[in-house]
Structures are given as C-alpha cells and as structure tokens.
Design an enzyme around this catalytic site. Structure first.
Site, short mmCIF file in Angstrom:
data_model
loop_
_atom_site.label_atom_id
_atom_site.label_comp_id
_atom_site.label_asym_id
_atom_site.label_seq_id
_atom_site.Cartn_x
_atom_site.Cartn_y
_atom_site.Cartn_z
N GLU A 1 18.85 11.94 16.94
CA GLU A 1 18.47 10.61 16.47
C GLU A 1 17.11 10.32 17.07
O GLU A 1 16.94 10.32 18.29
CB GLU A 1 19.49 9.55 16.89
CG GLU A 1 19.05 8.16 16.41
CD GLU A 1 20.13 7.10 16.43
OE1 GLU A 1 21.32 7.44 16.33
OE2 GLU A 1 19.76 5.92 16.55
N ARG B 1 28.32 -4.42 29.11
CA ARG B 1 27.75 -5.75 28.85
C ARG B 1 28.06 -6.30 27.47
O ARG B 1 27.99 -7.48 27.24
CB ARG B 1 26.24 -5.75 29.09
CG ARG B 1 25.46 -4.97 28.07
CD ARG B 1 23.97 -5.19 28.23
NE ARG B 1 23.45 -4.49 29.38
CZ ARG B 1 22.18 -4.07 29.48
NH1 ARG B 1 21.34 -4.31 28.51
NH2 ARG B 1 21.76 -3.41 30.53
N HIS B 2 28.38 -5.41 26.52
CA HIS B 2 28.78 -5.92 25.21
C HIS B 2 30.08 -5.26 24.73
O HIS B 2 31.14 -5.86 24.81
CB HIS B 2 27.64 -5.87 24.17
CG HIS B 2 26.75 -4.66 24.19
ND1 HIS B 2 27.23 -3.39 24.14
CD2 HIS B 2 25.40 -4.56 24.25
CE1 HIS B 2 26.22 -2.54 24.14
NE2 HIS B 2 25.09 -3.22 24.24
N HIS C 1 16.49 2.23 16.19
CA HIS C 1 15.95 1.33 17.19
C HIS C 1 14.82 0.47 16.62
O HIS C 1 13.79 0.99 16.21
CB HIS C 1 15.43 2.05 18.44
CG HIS C 1 15.43 1.12 19.63
ND1 HIS C 1 16.49 1.03 20.50
CD2 HIS C 1 14.54 0.19 20.00
CE1 HIS C 1 16.24 0.10 21.39
NE2 HIS C 1 15.07 -0.44 21.10
N GLY C 2 15.08 -0.81 16.56
CA GLY C 2 14.06 -1.78 16.13
C GLY C 2 13.80 -1.77 14.63
O GLY C 2 12.80 -2.35 14.18
N ASN D 1 25.28 -1.03 13.60
CA ASN D 1 25.61 -1.16 15.02
C ASN D 1 26.08 -2.60 15.27
O ASN D 1 25.35 -3.55 14.98
CB ASN D 1 24.33 -0.83 15.82
CG ASN D 1 24.54 -0.96 17.31
OD1 ASN D 1 25.15 -1.91 17.78
ND2 ASN D 1 24.02 -0.02 18.07
N HIS E 1 25.73 -6.27 19.03
CA HIS E 1 25.28 -7.64 19.28
C HIS E 1 26.31 -8.70 18.90
O HIS E 1 26.21 -9.84 19.34
CB HIS E 1 23.94 -7.90 18.61
CG HIS E 1 22.85 -7.14 19.30
ND1 HIS E 1 22.65 -7.22 20.65
CD2 HIS E 1 21.95 -6.25 18.85
CE1 HIS E 1 21.66 -6.43 20.99
NE2 HIS E 1 21.23 -5.82 19.92
N HIS F 1 27.65 1.15 21.19
CA HIS F 1 27.18 1.73 22.45
C HIS F 1 28.07 1.17 23.56
O HIS F 1 28.03 -0.03 23.85
CB HIS F 1 25.72 1.34 22.68
CG HIS F 1 25.11 1.94 23.89
ND1 HIS F 1 23.77 1.78 24.21
CD2 HIS F 1 25.62 2.71 24.89
CE1 HIS F 1 23.50 2.43 25.33
NE2 HIS F 1 24.62 2.98 25.77
N ARG G 1 28.30 0.77 27.06
CA ARG G 1 27.42 0.90 28.22
C ARG G 1 28.22 0.95 29.50
O ARG G 1 29.31 0.37 29.59
CB ARG G 1 26.43 -0.27 28.27
CG ARG G 1 25.42 -0.27 27.13
CD ARG G 1 24.38 -1.33 27.37
NE ARG G 1 23.46 -0.93 28.41
CZ ARG G 1 22.23 -0.45 28.21
NH1 ARG G 1 21.76 -0.34 26.99
NH2 ARG G 1 21.47 -0.11 29.20
N GLU H 1 27.77 5.74 20.87
CA GLU H 1 26.58 6.01 21.70
C GLU H 1 27.02 5.87 23.15
O GLU H 1 27.68 4.88 23.51
CB GLU H 1 25.50 4.97 21.44
CG GLU H 1 24.90 5.02 20.08
CD GLU H 1 23.91 3.86 19.89
OE1 GLU H 1 23.65 3.11 20.84
OE2 GLU H 1 23.42 3.72 18.78
N THR I 1 18.11 0.22 25.05
CA THR I 1 17.75 1.61 25.33
C THR I 1 16.25 1.80 25.13
O THR I 1 15.75 1.70 24.02
CB THR I 1 18.55 2.55 24.38
OG1 THR I 1 19.89 2.10 24.35
CG2 THR I 1 18.49 3.98 24.86
N1 PXP Z 1 20.37 3.88 17.86
C1 PXP Z 1 20.46 3.97 19.21
C2 PXP Z 1 20.65 5.31 19.82
C3 PXP Z 1 20.41 2.81 20.02
O1 PXP Z 1 20.50 2.92 21.35
C4 PXP Z 1 20.28 1.56 19.38
C5 PXP Z 1 20.25 0.32 20.22
O2 PXP Z 1 21.50 0.15 20.81
C6 PXP Z 1 20.22 1.52 17.99
C7 PXP Z 1 20.24 2.70 17.25
C8 PXP Z 1 20.11 0.24 17.24
O3 PXP Z 1 18.93 -0.41 17.55
P1 PXP Z 1 18.65 -1.89 17.04
O4 PXP Z 1 19.73 -2.75 17.63
O5 PXP Z 1 17.29 -2.19 17.58
O6 PXP Z 1 18.72 -1.87 15.56
#
Ligand code: PXP
Length: 246
Positions: free
Chosen positions: A155, A53-54, A195-196, A11, A14, A47, A49, A74, A105
């Site tokens: 997911e 924002r990004h 996520h995380g 992803n 960032h 993603h 949004r 996303e 999210t």
């Molecule tokens: N998967 C989904 C559906 C998400 O919304 C996100 C965060 O944008 C991620 C994966 C990636 O999460 P992280 O940036 O915490 O690795």
C-alpha cells in the site's frame, strides 16, 4: 486499454474516534461498516492501534463475524498484534509503522531495517491463510525489499501527494507514485494506496492503470457529516469510476 475497477476500502476508524471521545457505545464503527458495505464498499479497513485510541479488539472481532466483504486489518508488526490477527483471521493484514505520539500514520515502513521480522510475520500470517501487505513510501528500494520479504501487495503512502499545495508539487508527487506503481506491478505486487485521499485528489490518482485498491477514511467520514455516510461512499465510488475512464 481497458482499466480494471479500483476497489474501494472504507476505513471506519474515525467513527470509533468519535465514539471514544465520549467512551460510550455510539457511533458504532461496526454499524458504519455495515452501512459502508451496503453503499458499495469493496472492503472494510480498520487500524487497531497499540494505544487503542479508536478501534477496539471487540470491534475487529465483530467485523469478522458480520462482514460480507473482505476485512483489512492495519496493524503494527508486533508479536501482540500478530497473535491477535491469527485469532481473528482478517482477509488481509496491512503492516504499518506506529508511533504513540503521532496523530495519524505519518510515514511508511522501513523494510530493509526490519526485514527479518517482517518476513517472519508475512510467513506466519500466510501459513494461516492471511494475505499481507506493507504500507510503504513510493520508493523503489522499498518496493524491491517488499518483494523480497514475500508480501503479495504494497500500500503506497499517498500523504505527501495529498498534502501538496501547488500544481507543480502535486505533479511531481504524482509522478513518483506512478513510477512506484509501475515498479510494483513489474514484480507482480498488487498495488494499493491510501492516506489523505479525498474527492479532489483521487481524480489524478485513479488514472494510474496499475492501481488496484484505495483505502479511504478521514475524508469519507468527514463528508458524511454533511451529506450522510451512504452518500459519501457512493460519491467516492462514482468519482473513482468516472476518473478511471477519463
Ligand atoms: N491506509 C493506511 C495504511 C492508513 O494508515 C490510513 C490511515 O489510518 C489510511 C489508509 C486512511 O487514511 P485517511 O484516513 O487519511 O483516508
């Protein structure tokens, strides 16, 4: 049992976050995606949004043109976003809940509350040849509902697992994820997670046999500051393969 390799979706949101902090043209998430592809990413995830924002629409359109690996978009399940997805045609759309005030999210979709709209969107995207996944909590009822609305993949939100601070709590959250993966696979849903996730918490997750794909952004981009983007991706690839087989 021979476990299949876990696909790594990188992803690049960032990278765009950093660009937008200055409102200039760099660092470029499209360039990051090309680096990621060359470093072994199996997929690029972004993603778009509602508040932009990004990632911007232009980024997604450029990614569609230049990528050789699948593009995972996303997005919130809104008419505006569906319209955009039908124009850009990503390989897969992952539907996520969105709240403007959230930092990231925060939770999964509540499928039963939004069944009609989600199943309409899934059909609509499917007619255009776009696969749909839903981002949900590791909850058996949500998995059942996901199957009913016709998506091909889920997911699982790994945030609660990733944020645990004790081994006991981590193991409890891991078991919930394991059970969710098994339940999804039983009804032939492909299982993704995200996520995380980072180099530490991926260790136990990578051993779940039903898990087919992870989408990772923050920890890879964060680590890239210290070791470089290519190396950060290669490290995650190595970790996924190593832990898969231990
Ligand atoms: N998967 C989904 C559906 C998400 O919304 C996100 C965060 O944008 C991620 C994966 C990636 O999460 P992280 O940036 O915490 O690795």
């Amino acid at each position: 049992m021979m476990l299949t390799r876990i696909r790594l979706g990188v992803n690049v949101d960032h990278v765009a976050t950093l660009r937008e902090a200055r409102k200039i043209s760099e660092p470029d998430p499209v360039q990051a995606a090309i680096f990621a592809e060359q470093a072994g990413a199996d997929q690029i995830t972004v993603h778009l949004r509602e508040d932009r924002r990004h990632i911007q629409e232009r980024d997604v359109m450029l990614l569609r043109e230049v990528l050789h690996v699948p593009l995972n978009l996303e997005m919130a399940p809104t008419q505006e976003m569906v319209h955009f997805a039908l124009k850009v045609k990503p390989d897969i759309v992952t539907l996520v809940p969105e709240r403007r005030e959230e930092v990231t999210t925060e939770g999964g979709l509540d499928i039963s509350r939004n069944k009609d709209i989600l199943s309409r969107i899934t059909n609509h995207l499917g007619d255009a040849g776009i696969q749909t996944a839903v981002f949900i909590a590791p909850d058996l009822q949500q998995i059942k509902e996901a199957k009913r609305i016709g998506v091909s993949a889920i997911e699982l939100h790994t945030g609660e697992y990733a944020n645990t601070r004790t081994h006991a709590e981590r193991d409890r959250r891991l078991n919930i994820l394991k059970e969710a993966c098994r339940a999804a696979a039983r009804v032939s849903l492909q299982v993704h997670a995200g996520h995380g996730l980072n180099l530490h918490n991926i260790a136990l997750l990578a051993q779940i046999p039903e898990l087919e794909e992870v989408n990772i952004g923050h920890s890879i981009v964060g680590r890239a500051i210290f070791v470089g983007f290519t190396k950060a991706i290669q490290e995650m690839r190595t970790a996924l393969d190593l832990y898969r087989h231990t």
